[in-house]
Design a protein around this motif. Structure first.
Motif, PDB file in Angstrom:
ATOM      1  N   GLY A 157       0.926  -1.224  -0.060  1.00  0.00           N
ATOM      2  CA  GLY A 157      -0.075  -0.139  -0.037  1.00  0.00           C
ATOM      3  C   GLY A 157       0.953   1.133   0.014  1.00  0.00           C
ATOM      4  O   GLY A 157       1.946   1.316   0.446  1.00  0.00           O
ATOM      5  N   GLY A 158       0.484   2.347  -0.534  1.00  0.00           N
ATOM      6  CA  GLY A 158       1.007   3.501  -0.728  1.00  0.00           C
ATOM      7  C   GLY A 158       0.969   4.267   0.568  1.00  0.00           C
ATOM      8  O   GLY A 158       0.248   3.777   1.618  1.00  0.00           O
ATOM      9  N   SER A 159       1.721   5.470   0.676  1.00  0.00           N
ATOM     10  CA  SER A 159       1.835   6.160   1.792  1.00  0.00           C
ATOM     11  C   SER A 159       0.440   6.704   2.387  1.00  0.00           C
ATOM     12  O   SER A 159      -0.437   7.341   1.440  1.00  0.00           O
ATOM     13  CB  SER A 159       2.594   7.568   1.643  1.00  0.00           C
ATOM     14  OG  SER A 159       2.628   8.370   2.854  1.00  0.00           O
ATOM     15  N   GLY A 160       0.219   6.550   3.574  1.00  0.00           N
ATOM     16  CA  GLY A 160      -1.235   6.923   3.935  1.00  0.00           C
ATOM     17  C   GLY A 160      -2.563   5.930   3.836  1.00  0.00           C
ATOM     18  O   GLY A 160      -3.687   6.338   4.045  1.00  0.00           O
TER      19      GLY A 160
ATOM     20  N   THR B 229       5.683  -3.268   1.984  1.00  0.00           N
ATOM     21  CA  THR B 229       6.391  -2.429   1.041  1.00  0.00           C
ATOM     22  C   THR B 229       5.391  -1.426   0.364  1.00  0.00           C
ATOM     23  O   THR B 229       4.120  -2.061   0.197  1.00  0.00           O
ATOM     24  CB  THR B 229       7.211  -3.188  -0.001  1.00  0.00           C
ATOM     25  OG1 THR B 229       7.886  -2.070  -0.832  1.00  0.00           O
ATOM     26  CG2 THR B 229       6.413  -4.018  -0.758  1.00  0.00           C
ATOM     27  N   GLN B 230       5.741  -0.188   0.089  1.00  0.00           N
ATOM     28  CA  GLN B 230       5.098   0.681  -0.632  1.00  0.00           C
ATOM     29  C   GLN B 230       5.012   0.377  -2.178  1.00  0.00           C
ATOM     30  O   GLN B 230       4.022   0.780  -2.811  1.00  0.00           O
ATOM     31  CB  GLN B 230       5.281   2.048  -0.372  1.00  0.00           C
ATOM     32  CG  GLN B 230       5.079   2.452   1.070  1.00  0.00           C
ATOM     33  CD  GLN B 230       5.372   4.108   1.270  1.00  0.00           C
ATOM     34  OE1 GLN B 230       5.353   4.826   0.193  1.00  0.00           O
ATOM     35  NE2 GLN B 230       5.668   4.458   2.473  1.00  0.00           N
ATOM     36  N   ARG B 231       6.226  -0.471  -2.399  1.00  0.00           N
ATOM     37  CA  ARG B 231       6.446  -0.544  -4.128  1.00  0.00           C
ATOM     38  C   ARG B 231       6.666  -2.037  -4.040  1.00  0.00           C
ATOM     39  O   ARG B 231       7.786  -2.618  -4.329  1.00  0.00           O
ATOM     40  CB  ARG B 231       7.857   0.183  -4.316  1.00  0.00           C
ATOM     41  CG  ARG B 231       7.658   1.705  -4.250  1.00  0.00           C
ATOM     42  CD  ARG B 231       6.525   2.290  -5.122  1.00  0.00           C
ATOM     43  NE  ARG B 231       6.206   1.742  -6.356  1.00  0.00           N
ATOM     44  CZ  ARG B 231       7.282   2.105  -7.505  1.00  0.00           C
ATOM     45  NH1 ARG B 231       8.152   3.147  -7.227  1.00  0.00           N
ATOM     46  NH2 ARG B 231       7.200   1.687  -8.678  1.00  0.00           N
TER      47      ARG B 231
ATOM     48  N   PHE C  20      -3.406  -2.529   0.272  1.00  0.00           N
ATOM     49  CA  PHE C  20      -4.241  -1.363   0.603  1.00  0.00           C
ATOM     50  C   PHE C  20      -4.140  -0.167  -0.588  1.00  0.00           C
ATOM     51  O   PHE C  20      -3.612  -0.855  -1.740  1.00  0.00           O
ATOM     52  CB  PHE C  20      -3.505  -0.602   1.734  1.00  0.00           C
ATOM     53  CG  PHE C  20      -3.822  -1.438   2.863  1.00  0.00           C
ATOM     54  CD1 PHE C  20      -4.592  -1.148   3.898  1.00  0.00           C
ATOM     55  CD2 PHE C  20      -2.944  -2.487   3.319  1.00  0.00           C
ATOM     56  CE1 PHE C  20      -4.785  -1.648   5.169  1.00  0.00           C
ATOM     57  CE2 PHE C  20      -2.968  -3.328   4.438  1.00  0.00           C
ATOM     58  CZ  PHE C  20      -4.024  -2.922   5.334  1.00  0.00           C
ATOM     59  N   ARG C  21      -4.589   0.892  -0.440  1.00  0.00           N
ATOM     60  CA  ARG C  21      -4.669   1.929  -1.506  1.00  0.00           C
ATOM     61  C   ARG C  21      -3.374   1.902  -2.186  1.00  0.00           C
ATOM     62  O   ARG C  21      -2.301   2.184  -1.679  1.00  0.00           O
ATOM     63  CB  ARG C  21      -4.952   3.412  -1.208  1.00  0.00           C
ATOM     64  CG  ARG C  21      -5.209   4.230  -2.155  1.00  0.00           C
ATOM     65  CD  ARG C  21      -5.775   5.731  -1.395  1.00  0.00           C
ATOM     66  NE  ARG C  21      -4.830   6.305  -0.700  1.00  0.00           N
ATOM     67  CZ  ARG C  21      -5.049   6.613   0.530  1.00  0.00           C
ATOM     68  NH1 ARG C  21      -6.189   6.122   1.057  1.00  0.00           N
ATOM     69  NH2 ARG C  21      -4.227   7.251   1.299  1.00  0.00           N
ATOM     70  N   THR C  22      -3.391   1.741  -3.546  1.00  0.00           N
ATOM     71  CA  THR C  22      -2.118   1.927  -4.364  1.00  0.00           C
ATOM     72  C   THR C  22      -2.660   2.644  -5.597  1.00  0.00           C
ATOM     73  O   THR C  22      -3.485   2.582  -6.184  1.00  0.00           O
ATOM     74  CB  THR C  22      -1.845   0.620  -4.848  1.00  0.00           C
ATOM     75  OG1 THR C  22      -1.437  -0.272  -3.492  1.00  0.00           O
ATOM     76  CG2 THR C  22      -0.448   0.713  -5.584  1.00  0.00           C
ATOM     77  N   VAL C  23      -1.465   3.518  -6.098  1.00  0.00           N
ATOM     78  CA  VAL C  23      -2.185   4.685  -6.933  1.00  0.00           C
ATOM     79  C   VAL C  23      -1.204   4.452  -8.065  1.00  0.00           C
ATOM     80  O   VAL C  23      -1.544   4.796  -9.432  1.00  0.00           O
ATOM     81  CB  VAL C  23      -1.947   6.090  -6.532  1.00  0.00           C
ATOM     82  CG1 VAL C  23      -2.808   6.378  -5.625  1.00  0.00           C
ATOM     83  CG2 VAL C  23      -0.312   6.373  -5.835  1.00  0.00           C
ATOM     84  N   ARG C  24       0.001   4.068  -8.078  1.00  0.00           N
ATOM     85  CA  ARG C  24       0.951   3.755  -9.064  1.00  0.00           C
ATOM     86  C   ARG C  24       0.571   2.767 -10.245  1.00  0.00           C
ATOM     87  O   ARG C  24       0.238   1.498  -9.613  1.00  0.00           O
ATOM     88  CB  ARG C  24       2.506   3.513  -8.859  1.00  0.00           C
ATOM     89  CG  ARG C  24       3.289   4.802  -8.063  1.00  0.00           C
ATOM     90  CD  ARG C  24       4.543   4.358  -7.854  1.00  0.00           C
ATOM     91  NE  ARG C  24       5.384   4.236  -8.964  1.00  0.00           N
ATOM     92  CZ  ARG C  24       6.092   5.186  -9.393  1.00  0.00           C
ATOM     93  NH1 ARG C  24       6.078   6.290  -8.633  1.00  0.00           N
ATOM     94  NH2 ARG C  24       6.836   5.079 -10.490  1.00  0.00           N
ATOM     95  N   GLY C  25       0.307   3.131 -11.387  1.00  0.00           N
ATOM     96  CA  GLY C  25      -0.201   1.907 -12.401  1.00  0.00           C
ATOM     97  C   GLY C  25       0.778   0.690 -12.307  1.00  0.00           C
ATOM     98  O   GLY C  25       0.230  -0.371 -12.555  1.00  0.00           O
ATOM     99  N   THR C  26       2.091   0.739 -12.407  1.00  0.00           N
ATOM    100  CA  THR C  26       3.210  -0.276 -12.406  1.00  0.00           C
ATOM    101  C   THR C  26       2.840  -1.166 -11.346  1.00  0.00           C
ATOM    102  O   THR C  26       2.841  -2.243 -11.408  1.00  0.00           O
ATOM    103  CB  THR C  26       4.458   0.047 -12.546  1.00  0.00           C
ATOM    104  OG1 THR C  26       4.785   1.041 -11.393  1.00  0.00           O
ATOM    105  CG2 THR C  26       4.678   0.911 -13.743  1.00  0.00           C
TER     106      THR C  26
END
Length: 612
Positions: free
Chosen positions: A178-181, A454-456, A474-480
């Motif tokens: 998941g990304g930050s936040g 990990t976030q990535r 969790f919430r993830t925004v990067r397309g890759t």
């Protein structure tokens, strides 16, 4: 509710005039020929006469609309609620169009949603879309979690999500992405709390110094279990380190290489040539320094110094010792010797050789959660050593049992780390990557398991990612990253589109145990991170506290004239522990004047600051 349109063995459409569908809710199709199959709502929409149909862009095709009209729906005036239902198990033949659809009773879907008893499983949250099952929920599953939604506390309304830790024997390793936040670290905290409740030995590497479980959330203080004797935090260089004398030459090569981005072949040769069994840090570093000095000065230089008339007996003896090193080690490249020396000194300055890992081993043997804290690069080096050590102990015990021997018991354990892409990056060597890959592939046979956050996920080693049988997304925004997660899970295209918009604390859980993806709201944690305070609130509080201390001194000195500024500034610095200059003090006086805390009076000769 009834099935409409063309059906398949995997998906059907369900329509209703008066009931809106909830995403992820479960429905039962009353098709006796298929033994009442159950499915989950994966897409839902509503049409009414005020909204154009836009059939070409909808999940609904022309055949569904025709079917609705044939069974009596007035598309032009009625509100039509539609849902795409994905069956949990593929049917042997398509579902019959027109069959009634109803909400299930909990007993009909318990086996689909609950895989463990609350006493034996990890109680992690509430399954979204199961609110309709709340009334028929079994008593042992009610009131298991409390949740925070939109800043408000609420009680459990649906089915709790229980993760059976025993299934990791068959489906090992967990990934938390998941990304930050997004709630990733929060979800990881909840998982660790449940591991402590079950007394599962856990080793956590914490580069952010946030995995502390001593501060309870006030709202849950009465119902929170006590974690006082179930966890411990140690810091590399303070409470734990590496006992140098226990290192083999191979382990030392790995350790020194980890401290500075790897070793060249000549550097490896230096360590293999100079390290002797039983060396402590002082004996090895002294030998390394002596060899470096001998090679640097050379035989001619040393012999020239030996004939110096002012040479003391002690110095002469040392030069003779250096000369004795040259026949054996003189061929080693000086640059490689100094490269090893620099890397070794870096480890020593980090305090890595001042302690051992016995405290960690004892904590795991007691069934505790052991949090190892330190800078990221130090943790990467240290984790290589400690993971290898505890995994070796566990493996030796299991191998001994397999051979019919008694063996020294060492418990099964879980290894947890945040920022996992730094510990096992894709396409790049990192100190702990080799042992983590080994555990990912073979650890379940020996009772060693991974939980990597990990976030990535795209940057995490693919071999390890493929072995993570349960993934919390969790919430993830990067397309890759979304593409990677879709490849590694059974997330649908629609669920992939929802990922960038998930609320903090909501997660898709793709689990081999359940055989599908569940949408879960993570429960409120019993404890909170020491970094939970908002930094802007912290800024305001610190500023207010400093102003109170300084103003207390200033008020005792009022009125303050221009000619008094040096003396008052000195008094403020002495009593408040500050290092202000007169210019800074004058700026603060102007600010307090503007805020109305004090008043400023000016005359042609002097400026005076006085009480309001």
């Amino acid at each position: 509710m009834q099935v409409v349109g063309v059906t398949t063995q995997q998906e059907v459409y369900v329509a209703s005039k008066d009931r809106k569908f909830r995403i992820n809710e479960i429905l039962v199709l009353e098709d006796r020929g298929l033994d009442f199959p159950r499915g989950e709502v994966v897409e839902t929409l509503s049409y009414n006469r005020l909204i154009p149909m836009g059939l070409d862009k909808s999940v609904v095709d022309t055949q569904v609309i025709q079917s609705l009209e044939q069974i009596g729906y007035d598309i032009g005036s009625d509100e039509v609620n539609l849902a795409k239902l994905r069956l949990f198990s593929e049917a042997p033949h398509p579902v019959r169009t027109g069959v009634p659809v109803r909400a299930p009773r909990f007993e009909e879907v318990r086996r689909l949603l609950v895989k463990a008893d609350p006493e034996e499983g990890m109680v992690l949250g509430e399954i979204r879309g199961t609110e309709a099952l709340g009334e028929t929920l079994d008593e042992d599953l009610k009131g298991q979690v409390r949740l925070i939604e939109d800043g408000e506390w609420r009680e459990q309304r649906g089915v709790p999500f229980l993760f059976d830790i025993k299934t990791m024997q068959q489906y090992p390793h967990i990934g938390v992405f998941g990304g930050s936040g997004s709630g990733k670290s929060f979800g990881l905290r909840v998982i660790l709390e449940e591991l402590m409740k079950l007394a599962i030995p856990t080793l956590v590497f914490d580069p952010h110094f946030e995995m502390s479980f001593g501060d309870k959330v006030p709202e849950l203080a009465d119902e929170s279990p006590s974690f006082d004797n179930r966890w411990m935090a140690v810091q590399v260089g303070r409470e734990v380190g590496i006992h140098f004398a226990d290192l083999s030459t191979r382990e030392l090569v790995s350790l020194v290489g980890a401290s500075g981005g790897g070793l060249t072949d000549p550097m490896t040769n230096v360590i293999q040539s100079l390290h002797k069994r039983g060396d402590n840090y002082i004996s090895f570093s002294d030998r390394l320094a002596n060899v470096a000095q001998a090679i640097e000065e050379g035989e001619k230089g040393l012999k020239k110094r030996l004939h110096d008339e002012d040479l003391t007996p002690t110095e002469a003896e040392r030069i003779k010792d250096l000369l004795e090193l040259l026949p054996q080690y003189g061929s080693l490249p000086l640059a490689s010797v100094k490269g090893v020396q620099w890397r070794l000194n870096r480890l020593e300055k980090a305090g890595l050789f001042t302690h051992d890992i016995r405290v960690i081993e004892q904590g795991l043997e007691q069934g505790r959660l052991v949090v190892v804290q330190g800078d990221s690069w130090v943790l990467q080096v240290f984790s290589t050593y400690v993971i290898t050590a505890v995994y070796k102990k566990r493996r030796e015990y299991r191998d001994a049992r397999m051979n019919g021997e008694e063996g020294v018991f060492f418990p099964p354990f879980v290894i947890v780390t945040d920022e996992a892409h730094n510990f096992a990056p894709k396409g790049v060597d990192a100190p702990p990557k080799r042992v983590l890959k080994e555990i990912a592939q073979e650890g379940r046979k020996y009772g060693a398991f991974l939980m990597l956050a990990t976030q990535r996920p795209t940057l995490l080693d693919e071999t390890i990612t493929a072995q993570l049988n349960t993934k919390f997304v969790f919430r993830t925004v990067r397309g890759t990253d979304i593409a990677t997660l879709r490849e590694e899970t059974d997330l649908t295209q629609e669920e992939g589109r929802r990922l960038p918009y998930l609320r903090s604390g909501d997660t898709f859980i793709s689990s081999a145990v359940f055989g599908r993806t569940l949408f879960v709201r993570i429960r409120a944690s019993y404890t909170h991170s020491p970094h939970v305070a908002n930094p802007f609130d912290e800024l305001r509080a610190v500023k207010a506290e400093r102003d109170d201390r300084v103003l207390k001194v200033v008020r005792d000195c009022l009125p303050v004239f221009d000619t008094d500024l040096v003396d008052v500034t000195t008094q403020i610095n002495r009593e408040c522990g500050l290092s202000w200059e007169v210019t800074r003090f004058k700026q603060e006086l102007e600010r307090w004047t503007a805020e109305g805390v004090i008043i400023k009076k000016e005359s042609p000769f002097v400026t005076r600051y006085d009480a309001k």
